[in-house]
Write a protein that holds these residues in place. Structure first.
Motif, PDB file in Angstrom:
ATOM      1  N   THR B 133     136.578  44.122  -4.577  1.00  0.00           N
ATOM      2  CA  THR B 133     135.618  44.043  -3.329  1.00  0.00           C
ATOM      3  C   THR B 133     134.351  44.915  -3.233  1.00  0.00           C
ATOM      4  O   THR B 133     133.959  44.568  -1.969  1.00  0.00           O
ATOM      5  CB  THR B 133     136.079  42.998  -1.631  1.00  0.00           C
ATOM      6  N   THR B 134     135.362  46.261  -3.240  1.00  0.00           N
ATOM      7  CA  THR B 134     135.403  47.003  -2.429  1.00  0.00           C
ATOM      8  C   THR B 134     135.637  47.431  -0.969  1.00  0.00           C
ATOM      9  O   THR B 134     135.096  48.541  -0.722  1.00  0.00           O
ATOM     10  CB  THR B 134     133.655  47.965  -2.768  1.00  0.00           C
ATOM     11  N   VAL B 135     136.285  46.487  -0.550  1.00  0.00           N
ATOM     12  CA  VAL B 135     136.384  47.193   1.100  1.00  0.00           C
ATOM     13  C   VAL B 135     137.400  47.437   0.884  1.00  0.00           C
ATOM     14  O   VAL B 135     139.293  47.291   0.554  1.00  0.00           O
ATOM     15  CB  VAL B 135     136.783  45.350   1.532  1.00  0.00           C
ATOM     16  N   ASN B 137     139.578  47.882   3.794  1.00  0.00           N
ATOM     17  CA  ASN B 137     140.519  46.859   4.752  1.00  0.00           C
ATOM     18  C   ASN B 137     140.683  45.989   4.325  1.00  0.00           C
ATOM     19  O   ASN B 137     140.074  45.211   4.319  1.00  0.00           O
ATOM     20  CB  ASN B 137     140.132  46.935   6.331  1.00  0.00           C
ATOM     21  N   THR B 140     140.332  42.825   6.178  1.00  0.00           N
ATOM     22  CA  THR B 140     139.672  42.182   6.479  1.00  0.00           C
ATOM     23  C   THR B 140     139.121  40.964   4.952  1.00  0.00           C
ATOM     24  O   THR B 140     138.452  39.973   4.757  1.00  0.00           O
ATOM     25  CB  THR B 140     138.467  43.277   6.776  1.00  0.00           C
ATOM     26  N   ALA B 144     138.048  36.853   5.205  1.00  0.00           N
ATOM     27  CA  ALA B 144     136.765  36.636   5.073  1.00  0.00           C
ATOM     28  C   ALA B 144     136.231  36.455   3.598  1.00  0.00           C
ATOM     29  O   ALA B 144     135.208  35.644   3.550  1.00  0.00           O
ATOM     30  CB  ALA B 144     135.595  38.006   5.478  1.00  0.00           C
ATOM     31  N   TYR B 149     137.968  30.272   2.611  1.00  0.00           N
ATOM     32  CA  TYR B 149     138.536  29.016   3.525  1.00  0.00           C
ATOM     33  C   TYR B 149     138.843  28.090   4.973  1.00  0.00           C
ATOM     34  O   TYR B 149     138.282  27.934   5.685  1.00  0.00           O
ATOM     35  CB  TYR B 149     138.922  27.831   2.328  1.00  0.00           C
ATOM     36  N   LEU B 152     136.902  29.786   8.242  1.00  0.00           N
ATOM     37  CA  LEU B 152     135.712  28.671   8.244  1.00  0.00           C
ATOM     38  C   LEU B 152     135.975  27.479   9.077  1.00  0.00           C
ATOM     39  O   LEU B 152     135.935  27.155   9.942  1.00  0.00           O
ATOM     40  CB  LEU B 152     135.316  28.207   6.802  1.00  0.00           C
ATOM     41  N   THR B 155     137.258  29.138  12.772  1.00  0.00           N
ATOM     42  CA  THR B 155     136.554  28.946  13.219  1.00  0.00           C
ATOM     43  C   THR B 155     135.878  27.431  14.114  1.00  0.00           C
ATOM     44  O   THR B 155     135.193  26.778  14.999  1.00  0.00           O
ATOM     45  CB  THR B 155     134.538  29.269  12.518  1.00  0.00           C
TER      46      THR B 155
ATOM     47  N   GLY C  29     134.781  46.883  10.450  1.00  0.00           N
ATOM     48  CA  GLY C  29     135.504  45.722   9.949  1.00  0.00           C
ATOM     49  C   GLY C  29     135.671  46.013   8.806  1.00  0.00           C
ATOM     50  O   GLY C  29     136.974  46.296   8.559  1.00  0.00           O
ATOM     51  N   ASP C  30     134.918  46.663   8.133  1.00  0.00           N
ATOM     52  CA  ASP C  30     134.904  46.393   6.609  1.00  0.00           C
ATOM     53  C   ASP C  30     136.353  47.704   5.671  1.00  0.00           C
ATOM     54  O   ASP C  30     136.813  47.793   4.853  1.00  0.00           O
ATOM     55  CB  ASP C  30     133.601  46.483   5.734  1.00  0.00           C
ATOM     56  N   TYR C  79     128.323  29.985   9.473  1.00  0.00           N
ATOM     57  CA  TYR C  79     129.353  30.738   8.046  1.00  0.00           C
ATOM     58  C   TYR C  79     129.165  29.705   6.907  1.00  0.00           C
ATOM     59  O   TYR C  79     129.017  29.706   6.004  1.00  0.00           O
ATOM     60  CB  TYR C  79     130.848  30.258   8.769  1.00  0.00           C
ATOM     61  N   ALA C  80     128.675  28.560   7.131  1.00  0.00           N
ATOM     62  CA  ALA C  80     128.929  27.369   6.404  1.00  0.00           C
ATOM     63  C   ALA C  80     127.346  27.400   5.429  1.00  0.00           C
ATOM     64  O   ALA C  80     127.624  27.368   4.342  1.00  0.00           O
ATOM     65  CB  ALA C  80     129.183  26.029   7.113  1.00  0.00           C
ATOM     66  N   PHE C  93     131.396  27.468  -3.339  1.00  0.00           N
ATOM     67  CA  PHE C  93     131.302  28.082  -2.106  1.00  0.00           C
ATOM     68  C   PHE C  93     132.218  28.845  -1.847  1.00  0.00           C
ATOM     69  O   PHE C  93     133.616  28.979  -2.220  1.00  0.00           O
ATOM     70  CB  PHE C  93     132.444  26.219  -1.637  1.00  0.00           C
ATOM     71  N   LEU C  94     131.221  30.168  -0.739  1.00  0.00           N
ATOM     72  CA  LEU C  94     131.758  30.922  -0.825  1.00  0.00           C
ATOM     73  C   LEU C  94     132.162  32.132  -1.386  1.00  0.00           C
ATOM     74  O   LEU C  94     133.112  33.107  -1.452  1.00  0.00           O
ATOM     75  CB  LEU C  94     132.990  30.794   0.913  1.00  0.00           C
ATOM     76  N   TYR C  96     131.075  35.403  -2.836  1.00  0.00           N
ATOM     77  CA  TYR C  96     129.925  36.303  -2.277  1.00  0.00           C
ATOM     78  C   TYR C  96     129.342  36.725  -3.148  1.00  0.00           C
ATOM     79  O   TYR C  96     128.691  37.582  -3.178  1.00  0.00           O
ATOM     80  CB  TYR C  96     130.300  36.669  -1.232  1.00  0.00           C
ATOM     81  N   SER C 105     130.301  43.695  -6.059  1.00  0.00           N
ATOM     82  CA  SER C 105     130.146  43.883  -4.679  1.00  0.00           C
ATOM     83  C   SER C 105     129.108  44.229  -3.301  1.00  0.00           C
ATOM     84  O   SER C 105     129.723  44.417  -2.679  1.00  0.00           O
ATOM     85  CB  SER C 105     130.902  45.957  -5.407  1.00  0.00           C
ATOM     86  N   GLN C 108     129.530  41.109  -2.092  1.00  0.00           N
ATOM     87  CA  GLN C 108     130.926  40.740  -2.232  1.00  0.00           C
ATOM     88  C   GLN C 108     130.004  41.807  -0.186  1.00  0.00           C
ATOM     89  O   GLN C 108     130.921  41.022   0.891  1.00  0.00           O
ATOM     90  CB  GLN C 108     132.042  41.721  -1.970  1.00  0.00           C
ATOM     91  N   HIS C 109     130.274  42.974  -0.056  1.00  0.00           N
ATOM     92  CA  HIS C 109     130.009  43.758   1.781  1.00  0.00           C
ATOM     93  C   HIS C 109     128.523  42.581   2.174  1.00  0.00           C
ATOM     94  O   HIS C 109     128.993  42.303   3.460  1.00  0.00           O
ATOM     95  CB  HIS C 109     129.229  44.595   1.498  1.00  0.00           C
ATOM     96  N   ILE C 112     130.535  39.190   3.779  1.00  0.00           N
ATOM     97  CA  ILE C 112     131.415  39.211   4.417  1.00  0.00           C
ATOM     98  C   ILE C 112     130.486  39.504   5.636  1.00  0.00           C
ATOM     99  O   ILE C 112     130.968  39.070   7.123  1.00  0.00           O
ATOM    100  CB  ILE C 112     132.563  40.125   4.077  1.00  0.00           C
ATOM    101  N   VAL C 115     129.004  36.121   7.195  1.00  0.00           N
ATOM    102  CA  VAL C 115     130.705  35.090   7.711  1.00  0.00           C
ATOM    103  C   VAL C 115     131.136  36.042   8.976  1.00  0.00           C
ATOM    104  O   VAL C 115     131.450  35.189  10.145  1.00  0.00           O
ATOM    105  CB  VAL C 115     131.438  35.126   7.045  1.00  0.00           C
ATOM    106  N   GLU C 116     131.463  37.364   9.031  1.00  0.00           N
ATOM    107  CA  GLU C 116     131.395  38.012  10.501  1.00  0.00           C
ATOM    108  C   GLU C 116     130.849  37.032  11.390  1.00  0.00           C
ATOM    109  O   GLU C 116     131.407  36.966  13.179  1.00  0.00           O
ATOM    110  CB  GLU C 116     132.017  39.607   9.914  1.00  0.00           C
ATOM    111  N   GLY C 118     129.417  35.542  11.958  1.00  0.00           N
ATOM    112  CA  GLY C 118     129.540  33.816  12.364  1.00  0.00           C
ATOM    113  C   GLY C 118     130.157  33.687  12.709  1.00  0.00           C
ATOM    114  O   GLY C 118     130.076  33.305  14.491  1.00  0.00           O
ATOM    115  N   VAL C 119     131.464  33.978  13.065  1.00  0.00           N
ATOM    116  CA  VAL C 119     132.650  34.482  13.874  1.00  0.00           C
ATOM    117  C   VAL C 119     132.384  35.032  14.930  1.00  0.00           C
ATOM    118  O   VAL C 119     132.957  34.732  16.017  1.00  0.00           O
ATOM    119  CB  VAL C 119     133.321  35.045  13.097  1.00  0.00           C
TER     120      VAL C 119
END
Lengths: 125, 187, 139
Positions: B133-135, B137, B140, B144, B149, B152, B155, C29-30, C79-80, C93-94, C96, C105, C108-109, C112, C115-116, C118-119
């Motif tokens: 994912t190259t993240v 942290n 996180t 995410a 799931y 989600l 939330t 946050g990443d 989010y959904a 589903f989800l 990324y 990648s 993915q960023h 995320i 989705v964040e 949405g949260v």
């Protein structure tokens, strides 16, 4: 590092013992107190003890927070999985606390009291 | 040093818990609860759970305290004296504690890297987060992406709790209340 | 609460920085500690502070409850919706990786980040709405 092992022997279990103490204290407050707000505070203590229960086995001595530093492959990191589980648990915890408090407020409006004993007495009369 | 900080914070936590059990004034209980949350947040940061510590400081000491105070404003701030003895609850919680202490015999010591908890899935996440994912942290990326799931679901739980509070407290307050209403301030 | 001069001045100074900090926590946050849950709670705490000092009426002019009632389900839908978008793009589903056809990648960023977001929306608006209902009950 000589003192390290003795420390580990004495203190290796302290996290568990305090966690268990917090579980006992939260459980005791929930069972013994009849005031509903106090019960909810007890429930929060119970809940936070679970955070300790999850996070302390994931800690690694000499490790650091699980944010990967590039260019240092020998670095130890603590286990990220308990952190993820507890992170969501905290926010859900405050949502359920709010729901419980809303119920307490409604009970107070209906009965004029937040003491469980008085409410039972009123219902049986 | 790490051990010492850990030990002092844990003992503070236990002391605050004793105070919460003993104090009858609910306002004091709520403020002690805020102190408890800050101690817990510091302890979580000392155990490398920085994300969790940050959330606990904002949620436990901030939002929970405000919610409890607003609920106290709507109800009663003094706890009534106990009507029956506390022997049975005390015995029950001591029994639970004894069973749990017995359960800790089989657990590994604090802070070891080679335990079952720390070797399989957690290690996999640490190794795979950057290539996949190259993240940096990992918390996180697990929250995410790998466990999207779950998040989600969480939330949705928060959304549902919000709806529940609205359904319980929205609408007209019954007009036969006995206590004198002290309207005016926001809290 | 008309006369608390120090509280009023200090909170006016603090609130912009609280919101800025929340945005930092959200978008950093990443790479550092943070994310949607933390940022959402910090945003809510900033507005709750404003409401405590200046009263519920004033804050409800800034953010009316009707707006919050739209935002609460909006976060869950964002989010959904990301999940449904990855479905439409041919993934699970989800998943990324589907969001960027050139570099997984980046997908993915982006996933995320969305989705964040949405949260953040759901957590911040739910906390504030819960505070509104409790505080508005007293009168």
């Amino acid at each position: 590092m000589e003192g390290f092992n003795e420390f580990a022997f004495v203190l290796g279990g302290v996290n568990h013992w305090i966690t268990i103490f917090l579980i006992m204290a939260g459980f005791y407050i929930i069972v013994s107190r009849s005031n509903m707000i106090k019960k909810l505070v007890g429930l929060s203590i119970f809940q936070t003890s679970v955070y300790l229960l999850y996070v302390s086995p994931g800690k690694i001595i000499g490790g650091t927070a699980p944010i990967i530093v590039e260019g240092n492959p020998e670095q130890l990191y603590s286990n990220p999985l308990p952190h993820v589980l507890i992170l969501t648990a905290i926010v859900v915890g405050v949502a359920t606390l709010a729901l419980g408090l809303a119920l307490v407020v409604r009970i107070n409006e209906a009965y004029g009291s937040i003491e469980e004993d008085e409410i039972y007495g009123e219902d049986w009369d | 040093m790490e051990f010492l900080i850990n030990l002092v914070l844990l003992l503070f936590l236990a002391a605050v818990t004793f105070a919460v059990i003993g104090v009858r004034n609910l306002f004091a209980v709520v403020i002690l609860g805020g102190a408890y949350s800050f101690l817990m947040a510091t302890l979580l940061i000392a155990m490398d759970a920085v994300d969790v510590g940050m959330t606990e400081a904002a949620v436990g000491a901030g939002v929970s305290t405000v919610l409890l105070l607003s609920a106290l404003h709507l109800t009663n701030t003094e706890e009534a004296a106990a009507r029956h003895s506390n022997v049975l609850p005390l015995a029950l919680s001591l029994l639970t504690g004894a069973a749990l202490i017995y359960g800790t015999w089989g657990l590994p010591d604090y802070g070891m890297a080679d335990t079952a908890v720390n070797t399989y899935v957690g290690q996999q996440y640490l190794e795979r987060s950057i290539p996949e994912t190259t993240v940096p942290n990992v918390v996180t990326s697990v929250l995410a992406s790998y466990r999207g799931y779950d998040t989600l679901g969480e939330t949705t739980v928060i959304f549902t709790a919000g709806i529940g509070v609205l359904m319980l407290l929205r609408g007209r307050r019954p007009r036969k209340d006995k206590e004198t209403s002290t309207g005016g301030d926001a809290t | 609460m008309r006369s608390h001069l120090i509280l009023r001045v200090v909170s006016k100074l603090l609130i912009p920085f609280l919101l800025l900090f929340a945005l930092y926590v959200q978008f950093h946050g990443d790479f550092g500690p943070g994310g949607g849950f933390q940022a959402g709670v910090i945003v809510a705490a900033a507005f709750v502070l404003y409401a405590l000092i200046f009263g519920l009426k004033t804050i409800q002019k800034v953010i009316p409850p009707a707006l919050l009632e739209v935002l609460v389900p909006m976060g869950v839908l964002i989010y959904a919706g990301v999940g449904v978008a990855t479905w439409i793009l041919g993934g699970n589903f989800l998943d990324y990786n589907m969001l960027d056809s050139h570099d997984p990648s980046h997908g993915q960023h982006l996933g995320i980040l969305l989705v964040e977001a949405g949260v953040l929306v759901t957590v911040a608006s739910t906390m504030l709405l819960i505070f509104y209902t409790f505080a508005g009950r007293g009168r």
